[in-house]
Design an enzyme around this catalytic site. Structure first.
Site, PDB file in Angstrom:
ATOM      1  N   HIS A   1      24.334  45.961  49.072  1.00  0.00           N
ATOM      2  CA  HIS A   1      25.612  46.048  48.882  1.00  0.00           C
ATOM      3  C   HIS A   1      25.975  47.575  48.750  1.00  0.00           C
ATOM      4  O   HIS A   1      25.330  48.287  48.058  1.00  0.00           O
ATOM      5  CB  HIS A   1      25.959  45.307  47.922  1.00  0.00           C
ATOM      6  CG  HIS A   1      27.701  44.961  47.791  1.00  0.00           C
ATOM      7  ND1 HIS A   1      28.783  46.032  47.688  1.00  0.00           N
ATOM      8  CD2 HIS A   1      28.262  44.060  48.088  1.00  0.00           C
ATOM      9  CE1 HIS A   1      29.808  45.783  47.952  1.00  0.00           C
ATOM     10  NE2 HIS A   1      29.639  44.278  47.990  1.00  0.00           N
TER      11      HIS A   1
ATOM     12  N   HIS B   1      21.778  42.876  46.557  1.00  0.00           N
ATOM     13  CA  HIS B   1      22.896  42.098  46.090  1.00  0.00           C
ATOM     14  C   HIS B   1      22.845  40.604  46.500  1.00  0.00           C
ATOM     15  O   HIS B   1      23.545  39.799  45.889  1.00  0.00           O
ATOM     16  CB  HIS B   1      24.195  42.568  46.735  1.00  0.00           C
ATOM     17  CG  HIS B   1      25.354  41.637  46.569  1.00  0.00           C
ATOM     18  ND1 HIS B   1      25.952  41.668  45.215  1.00  0.00           N
ATOM     19  CD2 HIS B   1      26.526  41.303  47.270  1.00  0.00           C
ATOM     20  CE1 HIS B   1      26.992  41.141  45.438  1.00  0.00           C
ATOM     21  NE2 HIS B   1      27.242  40.718  46.838  1.00  0.00           N
TER      22      HIS B   1
ATOM     23  N   ARG C   1      29.017  45.624  55.353  1.00  0.00           N
ATOM     24  CA  ARG C   1      28.080  46.139  54.278  1.00  0.00           C
ATOM     25  C   ARG C   1      26.730  46.681  54.753  1.00  0.00           C
ATOM     26  O   ARG C   1      26.466  47.983  54.173  1.00  0.00           O
ATOM     27  CB  ARG C   1      27.599  44.858  53.501  1.00  0.00           C
ATOM     28  CG  ARG C   1      28.846  44.272  52.576  1.00  0.00           C
ATOM     29  CD  ARG C   1      28.353  43.053  51.884  1.00  0.00           C
ATOM     30  NE  ARG C   1      29.661  42.958  51.124  1.00  0.00           N
ATOM     31  CZ  ARG C   1      29.567  41.719  50.201  1.00  0.00           C
ATOM     32  NH1 ARG C   1      28.737  40.924  50.108  1.00  0.00           N
ATOM     33  NH2 ARG C   1      30.928  41.593  49.647  1.00  0.00           N
TER      34      ARG C   1
ATOM     35  N   LEU D   1      30.914  32.714  49.035  1.00  0.00           N
ATOM     36  CA  LEU D   1      31.755  31.646  48.385  1.00  0.00           C
ATOM     37  C   LEU D   1      31.981  30.529  49.420  1.00  0.00           C
ATOM     38  O   LEU D   1      31.952  29.312  49.104  1.00  0.00           O
ATOM     39  CB  LEU D   1      32.908  32.299  47.789  1.00  0.00           C
ATOM     40  CG  LEU D   1      32.924  33.446  46.710  1.00  0.00           C
ATOM     41  CD1 LEU D   1      33.863  33.900  45.895  1.00  0.00           C
ATOM     42  CD2 LEU D   1      31.656  33.014  45.622  1.00  0.00           C
TER      43      LEU D   1
ATOM     44  N   LEU E   1      28.399  27.450  42.988  1.00  0.00           N
ATOM     45  CA  LEU E   1      29.470  26.835  43.601  1.00  0.00           C
ATOM     46  C   LEU E   1      29.023  25.499  44.664  1.00  0.00           C
ATOM     47  O   LEU E   1      29.254  24.651  44.598  1.00  0.00           O
ATOM     48  CB  LEU E   1      30.016  27.820  44.734  1.00  0.00           C
ATOM     49  CG  LEU E   1      30.851  28.984  44.105  1.00  0.00           C
ATOM     50  CD1 LEU E   1      31.432  30.050  44.835  1.00  0.00           C
ATOM     51  CD2 LEU E   1      32.033  28.139  43.520  1.00  0.00           C
TER      52      LEU E   1
END
Lengths: 652, 258
Positions: free
Chosen positions: A267, A403, A332, A443, A44
């Site tokens: 995670h 994670h 988390r 993201l 990304l």
């Protein structure tokens, strides 16, 4: 010692970014094409940066080790992307997203960076929707939202359970457009193996073509690393098998400081480990905790029984019990640690006892199976393929797994490292998530950095560099860097050892997981550092690499990456050892709340929750390479909070 | 359990290849197919032989890197999953399993089971995008998309670009791949201005890459790990026909500015 200047602009928090954009020098349109920028990585952050820089008129070269930029591991992100749109009218705002993220990171991120992230979050959604990202919609055609951990508003935009894939394909489509019009030159199967530093500035990279083995030199006016995190140091993780830290690690060895390496995210909802042959762990999206309830049996004796036979009154919905305000949507780090605690008490389920239930029976009763299938069908199908169990009928078994890494190369407000000319984006930098990242924020950060932040800040550096004056590739620094790459390759291929790199990677992963996993202690970390050092010595004595240098050679690729993980793993433990406090994902058993603490008595936290020490540790630890065999140098960037008060992080 | 593997080995594009037979060590039925290959490769490496080259990355069915034709079927025996999501419990103790690369003229071989699928990227470069500059977008909720359209666009958009459709097709056609992309963007209001130019450019590039024509056998749909529907090919054909009839759009008289 390195010079660390965070370059945070002066002025009120909410206006810093606006002011900074105005005061940053620009490059005139005719000169932009005279600047060449290398972008390594096409997740990304990398593809959005490469596309946007090309749109601005710079000459951009993009390098990926994959066969196509579309394969980067951002593609695997499932749940969603946060943005402060407040489309749900539920009280969201830029300030709330900022605050949730700062608090979620346990007050260990920079205020100014996080506020900027929250500000541009809204532009990201606009950009992606315009590109044709098929976000989930309501019947009226408006965008739909769902909630994620650590927030009490619904601000997460999503595309089924494949949000990362769709956002990446959006950024990839922008990249494709710029490749087609000549703005970006795409180099695929091209792995960066060294950074070239000329007179203290990052001015190029050394690359190995994975198809042919050819080593090439590439010069530039600035180098951008968007190469992801270093979680594969743990071997078993939710990362792709190819995800590696070689680019950032070799930049570190060329002088870039490494920020907060011990901030790693475990995670809470992954499919438990089933055997020694396993090559990776699979995440079950956090979005499942919107409707799934996490529990273990109250009694140890019930752990091996069929969950359907365990009466409601014999179940411990421990997250709802311990954190009633957030319940199953606790952040988390908290959810992972709670799972570890109940398993350590002997109440874990499944064959290994390292597992907890994620149960959808209530959701199916409330919403019907059809609705649950519509929301999470692809995740249930994935779970079925891996475990051969039907989660519509019986609860999922989950356990925490490595994670994401919040740590990464140190950058200033402009996303520039302490090495001028080197910019670091996305998971590869350390900047926005503090000691714990909230769901659906990775993201957001990757795209914020690539679409909106770097394109606005890079001109400030380029304006100090004369156009068309970058060093040529016959410069001595390029020659030296290429020789250093060749030396490592020769050393690996000529080593007449007896063990494969993969077997060493497994051993390393076990060591780091055991000594620097969800719970860390002084003694454990000291032992971990010693054992990793010994393993590294063994590695260089006994590693055996098949094949030749001048061909497609996966053993050789892997061998170089494992060698870097060996060194990085040690730095990770060293940072964890020095940080004598607990915060976010970094839990030191010595520093936790007990029933005698006032905060526990006031009902803010539970005994066993992480205990920060703001008086001593409210700083970013930026480690500086000091040379082979020497202890790295610790630099500190104090975290100065102007807006928010560092307070007890309560989710009760 | 144990299996016998017949694997295609080929040192490079220009050297002849052959099937070689390997006996697997003892396997756990819960291993993935790629983990089985890892174990076989570790054994080969320990014996001083060169490991089998194969493509893989995410190992959760979303990156599209893994390939392999297993017993004649791209991505193995199951429907709707990629090779990396195929588990050894799908095979029986003592099975002989034939493993080959994806074969197509447009996918030149790199080594053993690895092929070069960059042709698919070049089709995307030709027009697989909506031209929107960063920073130029209107508020996201200004573009209303009916839920049915968004859902159908998503069905197409989830293509992982693995190329199994090409490997399964007797003509090595890439129609399902191209149709998925064309339909995803063509179903959305944002994709309308470039709709006809896009389909024409992408189909032309597909032909130029040496992919074959479509004879609608449906083998692509049958092996697609994301179960992308053949209907999208019909949708693309309709758009392509419309694009041919419309020809190159002409500028409207008098609309140019100084």
């Amino acid at each position: 010692m390195a010079t660390l200047n965070s370059n945070i602009p002066a002025g009120p928090l909410a206006q810093k970014w606006e002011h900074h954009k105005f005061s940053t020098k620009l490059i005139n349109p005719a000169n932009k094409r005279k600047y060449k920028i290398i972008v390594v990585g096409a997740g990304l952050a990398g593809s959005s940066a490469a596309a946007t820089l090309a749109e601005l008129g710079y000459e951009v070269h993009n390098f990926v080790f994959h066969d196509s930029p579309r394969r980067a591991h951002s593609v695997a992100a499932q749940g969603g992307i946060n943005a402060a749109k407040n489309y749900q009218n539920d009280g969201d705002s830029v300030h709330r997203l900022f605050y949730d993220t700062i608090k979620g990171g346990d007050f260990r991120a920079r205020e100014a960076n996080v506020h900027r992230l929250a500000e541009v979050s809204v532009n990201i959604i606009d950009q992606c929707a315009a590109q044709g990202v098929p976000f989930a919609r309501e019947y009226g055609g408006l965008l739909d939202n769902r909630s994620f951990g650590g927030a009490q508003v619904s601000r997460t935009f999503y595309a089924r359970g494949q949000t990362g894939q769709q956002l990446l394909l959006g950024a990839y489509s922008a990249l494709c457009r710029n490749i087609a019009n000549g703005g970006v030159k795409s180099h695929t199967h091209a792995e960066m193996l060294d950074l070239v530093v000329v007179d203290g500035h990052a001015k190029g990279i050394i690359v190995r073509n994975l198809q042919t083995g050819e080593i090439t030199r590439h010069n530039a006016d600035a180098v951008v690393l968007a190469t992801g995190g270093y979680g594969n140091a743990y071997n078993l993780s939710t990362y792709a098998r190819g995800s590696n830290a070689t680019a950032i690690w070799r930049a570190y060895k060329r002088g870039a400081c490494f920020g907060n390496p011990c901030y790693t995210q475990i995670h809470p909802t992954c499919i438990p480990v089933s055997g020694d042959y396993q090559s990776k762990l699979t995440l079950m999206s956090e979005s499942l905790r919107n409707d799934g309830r996490v529990w273990v049996p109250k009694k140890k004796d019930d752990c091996k029984r069929n969950p359907a036979d365990i009466a409601e009154s014999d179940r411990d919905y421990y997250l709802e019990r311990m954190y009633p305000a957030f319940g199953n949507l606790a952040p988390r780090d908290i959810a992972s640690r709670a799972a570890k605690v109940v398993c350590d008490e002997g109440r874990g389920i499944g064959e290994t006892g390292l597992g907890v239930y994620l149960d959808f029976a209530d959701a199916i009763k409330r919403l019907g199976e059809g609705k649950v299938r519509e929301r999470y069908g692809n995740l249930f199908a994935m779970y079925h393929e891996i475990t051969n169990e039907d989660a519509y009928q019986t609860p999922m078994r989950i356990y925490p797994a490595m994670h994401y890494t919040m740590g990464g190369l140190w950058v200033d407000y402009n996303l520039m490292s302490n090495l001028p000319g080197l910019f670091v984006l996305g998971e590869a930098n350390f900047s926005d998530h503090g000691a714990n990242r909230l769901g659906a924020s990775a993201l957001m950060q990757g795209l914020a950095d690539g679409y909106f932040v770097l394109p606005a800040t890079i001109s400030g550096y380029l304006a100090t560099q004369k156009p068309d004056k970058r060093p040529a590739t016959d410069n001595a620094a390029f020659k030296q860097a290429e020789e250093s790459v060749q030396t490592i390759t020769k050393r690996l291929l000529n080593n007449k050892g007896s063990r494969t790199p993969a077997s060493f990677h497994k051993a390393l992963g076990k060591l780091i997981w055991e000594h620097c996993g969800m719970a860390r202690t002084k003694a454990g970390l000291e032992r971990g550092i010693k054992l990793i050092g010994e393993l590294r010595e063994q590695y260089w004595k006994h590693v055996k690499v098949a094949g030749e240098a001048g061909e497609w050679n996966q053993s050789l690729e892997n061998a170089g990456r494992v060698a870097d993980f060996m060194e990085l793993g040690e730095l990770l433990c060293r940072d964890a050892l020095h940080r004598e406090e607990s915060c976010g994902g970094h839990f030191r058993e010595e520093y936790q709340y007990t029933k005698n603490d006032a905060e526990v008595q006031q009902g803010l936290v539970n005994p066993g929750d992480v205990k920060r020490r703001d008086d001593v540790f409210a700083y970013v630890a930026a480690w500086e390479y000091a040379g082979e065999g020497k202890a790295p140098v610790l630099n500190k960037e104090p975290l100065v909070y102007e807006e928010v008060k560092m307070s007890t992080r309560s989710y009760k | 359990m144990k299996v016998t593997l017949k694997v295609w080995r080929q040192k490079s594009r220009n050297t002849p290849g052959e099937f070689k037979t390997y006996e697997s060590p003892a396997l756990n039925p819960n291993m993935s197919f790629l983990e089985m290959l890892d174990v076989v490769n570790e054994e080969l490496a320990n014996r001083g032989e060169e490991p089998i080259a194969f493509d893989h990355d995410c190992r959760e069915g979303i990156c599209g890197t893994c390939s392999l034709v297993i017993d004649g079927k791209p991505h193995g025996p199951h429907q709707g999953v990629a090779t990396c999501q195929t588990y050894m419990r799908s095979f029986k103790n003592g099975d002989e399993i034939v493993v080959e690369p994806f074969r197509a003229r447009a996918f030149p071989l790199v080594k053993d089971l690895v092929v070069d699928r960059k042709a698919l990227d070049r089709i995307q470069h030709a027009g697989g995008f909506i031209s929107v500059r960063t920073g130029s977008a209107p508020d996201a909720n200004n573009i209303l998309v009916p839920k049915e359209n968004a859902d159908l666009a998503m069905d197409a958009a989830q293509c992982i670009g693995c190329g199994a459709c090409v490997a399964a097709c007797k003509n090595a056609s890439a129609m399902l791949f191209v149709a998925a992309k064309v339909s995803h963007l063509g179903l959305l209001p944002q994709g309308q201005p470039e709709r006809h130019r896009r389909v024409k450019a992408m189909v032309d590039q597909m032909d130029a890459e040496g992919f074959g024509g479509c004879t609608v056998t449906g083998s692509c749909e049958a092996v697609c790990p994301k179960e992308i529907s053949l209907d999208f090919i019909a949708r693309m054909n309709r758009d392509y026909a419309a694009a041919l009839i419309r020809g190159e759009p002409k500028p409207i008289a008098g609309s140019g500015a100084g």
